[in-house]
Each structure stands twice: as structure tokens, then as C-alpha cells.
Design a protein around this motif. Structure first.
Motif, mmCIF file in Angstrom:
data_model
loop_
_atom_site.group_PDB
_atom_site.id
_atom_site.type_symbol
_atom_site.label_atom_id
_atom_site.label_comp_id
_atom_site.label_asym_id
_atom_site.label_seq_id
_atom_site.Cartn_x
_atom_site.Cartn_y
_atom_site.Cartn_z
ATOM 1 N N SER A 1 33.355 10.551 39.914
ATOM 2 C CA SER A 1 33.064 9.447 38.998
ATOM 3 C C SER A 1 32.281 9.940 37.787
ATOM 4 C CB SER A 1 32.276 8.353 39.729
ATOM 5 O OG SER A 1 33.018 7.835 40.811
ATOM 6 N N GLN A 2 31.284 10.778 38.039
ATOM 7 C CA GLN A 2 30.479 11.317 36.956
ATOM 8 C C GLN A 2 31.304 12.224 36.062
ATOM 9 O OE1 GLN A 2 27.409 10.411 36.259
ATOM 10 N NE2 GLN A 2 27.276 11.763 34.475
ATOM 11 N N TRP A 3 32.178 13.028 36.665
ATOM 12 C CA TRP A 3 33.019 13.956 35.904
ATOM 13 C C TRP A 3 33.990 13.202 35.006
ATOM 14 C CZ3 TRP A 3 38.319 15.157 35.940
ATOM 15 C CH2 TRP A 3 38.675 16.356 35.306
ATOM 16 N N VAL A 4 34.584 12.134 35.520
ATOM 17 C CA VAL A 4 35.508 11.323 34.726
ATOM 18 C C VAL A 4 34.785 10.725 33.530
ATOM 19 C CG1 VAL A 4 36.879 9.205 34.709
ATOM 20 C CG2 VAL A 4 37.106 10.806 36.603
ATOM 21 N N VAL A 5 33.576 10.224 33.751
ATOM 22 C CA VAL A 5 32.804 9.630 32.654
ATOM 23 C C VAL A 5 32.501 10.672 31.581
ATOM 24 C CG1 VAL A 5 30.563 8.639 32.055
ATOM 25 C CG2 VAL A 5 31.784 7.819 34.069
ATOM 26 N N GLU A 6 32.149 11.889 32.013
ATOM 27 C CA GLU A 6 31.752 12.916 31.054
ATOM 28 C C GLU A 6 32.933 13.516 30.302
ATOM 29 O OE1 GLU A 6 29.610 15.687 33.428
ATOM 30 O OE2 GLU A 6 27.781 14.465 33.504
ATOM 31 N N THR A 7 34.115 13.500 30.890
ATOM 32 C CA THR A 7 35.276 14.140 30.264
ATOM 33 C C THR A 7 36.226 13.160 29.583
ATOM 34 O OG1 THR A 7 36.504 14.070 32.375
ATOM 35 C CG2 THR A 7 35.202 16.052 31.895
ATOM 36 N N ALA A 8 36.068 11.865 29.830
ATOM 37 C CA ALA A 8 36.991 10.875 29.270
ATOM 38 C C ALA A 8 36.770 10.694 27.768
ATOM 39 C CB ALA A 8 36.826 9.540 29.984
ATOM 40 N N GLU A 9 37.868 10.494 27.054
ATOM 41 C CA GLU A 9 37.823 10.168 25.622
ATOM 42 C C GLU A 9 38.637 8.886 25.426
ATOM 43 O OE1 GLU A 9 39.137 13.432 23.291
ATOM 44 O OE2 GLU A 9 37.595 14.816 24.028
ATOM 45 N N ILE A 10 37.940 7.769 25.412
ATOM 46 C CA ILE A 10 38.599 6.463 25.368
ATOM 47 C C ILE A 10 38.402 5.839 23.991
ATOM 48 C CG2 ILE A 10 38.689 4.163 26.399
ATOM 49 C CD1 ILE A 10 37.672 5.380 28.971
ATOM 50 N N GLU A 11 39.490 5.458 23.371
ATOM 51 C CA GLU A 11 39.431 4.863 22.045
ATOM 52 C C GLU A 11 39.323 3.345 22.147
ATOM 53 O OE1 GLU A 11 42.883 6.111 19.987
ATOM 54 O OE2 GLU A 11 42.274 8.215 19.833
ATOM 55 N N GLY A 12 38.949 2.717 21.031
ATOM 56 C CA GLY A 12 38.902 1.266 20.978
ATOM 57 C C GLY A 12 37.509 0.717 21.210
ATOM 58 N N GLN A 13 37.384 -0.578 21.057
ATOM 59 C CA GLN A 13 36.104 -1.263 21.199
ATOM 60 C C GLN A 13 36.360 -2.693 21.653
ATOM 61 O OE1 GLN A 13 33.699 -0.982 17.698
ATOM 62 N NE2 GLN A 13 32.203 -2.492 18.385
ATOM 63 N N LEU A 14 35.454 -3.215 22.447
ATOM 64 C CA LEU A 14 35.597 -4.588 22.921
ATOM 65 C C LEU A 14 35.545 -5.555 21.741
ATOM 66 C CD1 LEU A 14 35.736 -6.526 25.368
ATOM 67 C CD2 LEU A 14 33.237 -6.584 25.320
ATOM 68 N N ALA A 15 36.552 -6.412 21.630
ATOM 69 C CA ALA A 15 36.610 -7.389 20.537
ATOM 70 C C ALA A 15 37.372 -8.626 21.006
ATOM 71 C CB ALA A 15 37.294 -6.778 19.315
ATOM 72 N N ASP A 16 36.968 -9.780 20.526
ATOM 73 C CA ASP A 16 37.643 -11.025 20.902
ATOM 74 C C ASP A 16 37.709 -11.969 19.687
ATOM 75 O OD1 ASP A 16 34.974 -11.557 20.692
ATOM 76 O OD2 ASP A 16 34.715 -12.221 22.764
ATOM 77 N N PRO A 17 38.437 -11.550 18.645
ATOM 78 C CA PRO A 17 38.494 -12.374 17.422
ATOM 79 C C PRO A 17 39.129 -13.743 17.634
ATOM 80 C CG PRO A 17 40.169 -10.663 17.371
ATOM 81 C CD PRO A 17 39.284 -10.349 18.536
ATOM 82 N N GLY A 18 39.944 -13.899 18.678
ATOM 83 C CA GLY A 18 40.606 -15.179 18.914
ATOM 84 C C GLY A 18 39.854 -16.099 19.857
ATOM 85 N N LEU A 19 38.610 -15.737 20.219
ATOM 86 C CA LEU A 19 37.846 -16.538 21.166
ATOM 87 C C LEU A 19 37.561 -17.934 20.596
ATOM 88 C CD1 LEU A 19 36.475 -16.254 23.947
ATOM 89 C CD2 LEU A 19 34.361 -15.687 22.735
ATOM 90 N N LYS A 20 37.832 -18.951 21.392
ATOM 91 C CA LYS A 20 37.656 -20.335 20.941
ATOM 92 C C LYS A 20 36.328 -20.903 21.440
ATOM 93 C CE LYS A 20 42.641 -21.231 20.953
ATOM 94 N NZ LYS A 20 43.733 -22.089 21.507
ATOM 95 N N ALA A 21 35.861 -21.912 20.721
ATOM 96 C CA ALA A 21 34.624 -22.583 21.130
ATOM 97 C C ALA A 21 34.834 -23.266 22.469
ATOM 98 C CB ALA A 21 34.231 -23.608 20.066
ATOM 99 N N THR A 22 33.758 -23.375 23.254
ATOM 100 C CA THR A 22 33.867 -23.953 24.580
ATOM 101 C C THR A 22 32.609 -24.735 24.923
ATOM 102 O OG1 THR A 22 34.138 -23.436 26.933
ATOM 103 C CG2 THR A 22 32.962 -21.837 25.594
ATOM 104 N N ASP A 23 32.784 -25.724 25.790
ATOM 105 C CA ASP A 23 31.613 -26.460 26.270
ATOM 106 C C ASP A 23 31.141 -25.920 27.609
ATOM 107 O OD1 ASP A 23 33.697 -27.249 27.819
ATOM 108 O OD2 ASP A 23 33.431 -29.412 27.522
ATOM 109 N N LYS A 24 31.705 -24.739 28.006
ATOM 110 C CA LYS A 24 31.289 -24.062 29.233
ATOM 111 C C LYS A 24 30.930 -22.607 28.911
ATOM 112 C CE LYS A 24 34.000 -26.912 32.407
ATOM 113 N NZ LYS A 24 34.986 -26.910 33.513
#
Length: 254
Positions: free
Chosen positions: A102-125
Motif C-alpha cells: 500500500s505504501q509503495w503504491v502511494v509513493e510510486t503512483a502518478e495520478i492526474e486530475g483533481q476532485l471537481a463537481d461543477p455541476g453540483l446542485k443546491a440541496t436542502d440535505k
């Protein structure tokens, strides 16, 4: 240990070689299945021991104990001290392997992108986790490469990972690249005693690092198998460059 001294009856979960130094030690041995420990002992001492064999070791004798063989050593010399060197070939647990992977995968991984939610709608919950959030998290994790080739590469790195006690002594006055190559061609190279080097179909692994085997496979395999090898003038420049780097790090010597 002084005469009559010892640790107490215990067992190990890995192969152990007991090399006797000074004095004499009497070993009581048992292949009993009952390995319950004494809850009141400060060490992992067996609650009960039923010895089936007894041997005396004097200076230079060695006793091999398979995993989980109960043993109890008592200093049997009449005066002076008794020393025994315990050489353990410890095997990692599956939990340790999984943690290291698990530690090795974290140290060697190269993951692109970023968390984003531009289409998120307003909610009462607002306390409810949006479905799109969990989906984006899953997409990020899915980019981790956990296939047979990745696991095989980790296995090689894990097999050659050095213990913290292992250190290397780089040359105080290192040769130049040209001088190193000339001497290596004439005398060959050998791995340092502390270096760990193995290979598989695609990679050479040394001291926890992986190198792709693009060429000179026979040389690399010979070096890993025999821990020394002749350096032919026909070897690729990249091969000699790697050897020179390892020489400067103290991993190998001419």
C-alpha cells in the motif's frame, strides 16, 4: 549468561540458527503443539514445555531450529560466561506485505486530475454525501495500477529493501568515470556485502530500486547470481553509467 542463566522456554515464528560462542549452552527442545504463553511473564515465555530432546553446544557448534520449535537454553559451563548468537531468517507476515505494498503504491503512483463537481446542485440535505462525490473518488482510486506487472515489480523492490542497520561506505577518493570504466574492464566488479540484487523477466532490482532490463541481460543476471561479474567493453554506455553510480554510492566495488 552466567552459569545456569537463560531466557526461558520460548519459540520463534521463523528459521533460526543458534551459533555457540564462548562457554557451553544446554538446549532443551520440543515440537509440542501447545504454544500458549505465560501471561505473567515480561517476555514471550511458554507457559508449559515438554522437552523431547536435549543437546549441548560448545564453541563453534550450530543448532538449526525450524519455526515454532520450542527451545530453552541454559548456560552449562561451570564458570565464566556463555554467549550464543541467534541468527534469525525472519519472514514478513501477510499484513506486513500488504502494508508495504500500500505504501509503495502511494509513493510510486502518478495520478492526474483533481476532485471537481461543477455541476453540483443546491440541496436542502447538505449532510448527505452526493453520489457524484463518491463517483469521483472511485475514479481517482481506479487510476491506481494494481495489476500483475505492478505486483511483480513491488515484489522485487520488497525483496531487496534494505534493513535500517545496513549502511554503505562510498569511496573517499572516487575514480573518475573514465578511470572507473578502465579498471572495471580490466578487473570486473563485485557487489558490496550489504547490497541486495535480484531480477525477473523485465527488471533488475537493487536495494529497493527497480531498473528496466533493456540490454546486457546476461551481465546483469551474472552479477545478481554470482555477486561479481566481468565487465566487457561491449556493454552499453547506460550499463557502465549505472555501475559507476553504484560504485560512487558504495553499492559495488572494482
Amino acid at each position: 549468561a552466567a552459569p545456569g542463566g537463560g531466557v526461558g522456554p520460548h519459540f520463534d515464528s521463523y528459521d533460526v540458527f543458534l551459533l555457540q560462542g564462548m562457554g557451553t549452552r544446554r538446549w532443551r527442545l520440543s515440537e509440542q503443539k501447545d504454544l500458549e504463553l505465560d501471561p505473567n511473564a515480561p517476555l514471550k515465555i511458554l507457559k508449559k514445555m515438554r522437552p523431547s530432546m536435549e543437546v549441548d553446544l560448545v564453541a563453534g557448534d550450530m543448532l538449526y531450529l525450524p519455526p515454532q520449535v520450542a527451545h530453552d537454553g541454559i548456560a552449562a559451563q561451570s564458570e565464566g560466561f556463555c554467549t550464543t548468537y541467534s541468527i534469525g531468517f525472519r519472514a514478513p507476515s501477510n499484513q506486513e506485505i500488504a502494508d508495504a505494498f500500500s505504501q509503495w503504491v502511494v509513493e510510486t503512483a502518478e495520478i492526474e486530475g483533481q476532485l471537481a463537481d461543477p455541476g453540483l446542485k443546491a440541496t436542502d440535505k447538505p449532510g448527505r454525501i452526493p453520489t457524484v462525490y463518491a463517483k469521483k473518488i472511485a475514479e481517482a482510486i481506479a487510476q491506481l495500477q494494481i495489476d500483475k506487472e505492478t505486483i511483480a515489480q513491488f515484489a522485487g523492490c520488497f525483496a531487496t529493501e534494505l534493513k535500517l542497520s545496513v549502511t554503505f561506505s562510498p569511496p573517499e577518493l572516487p575514480l573518475s568515470r573514465a578511470a572507473f570504466a578502465k579498471r572495471a574492464f580490466a578487473q570486473g566488479v563485485r557487489l558490496d556485502a550489504g547490497a541486495q540484487c535480484v531480477y525477473d523477466a523485465k527488471h533488475l532490482y537493487i536495494n529497493g530500486d527497480a531498473f528496466v532490463l533493456l540490454g546486457d541481460r546476461v551481465f546483469w543476471e551474472t552479477l545478481a547470481d554470482r555477486r561479481e561479474a566481468r565487465v566487457a567493453a561491449l556493454l552499453a554506455k547506460e550499463t557502465v553509467d549505472a555501475l559507476f553510480d553504484w560504485y560512487r554510492d558504495g553499492w559495488l566495488h572494482v
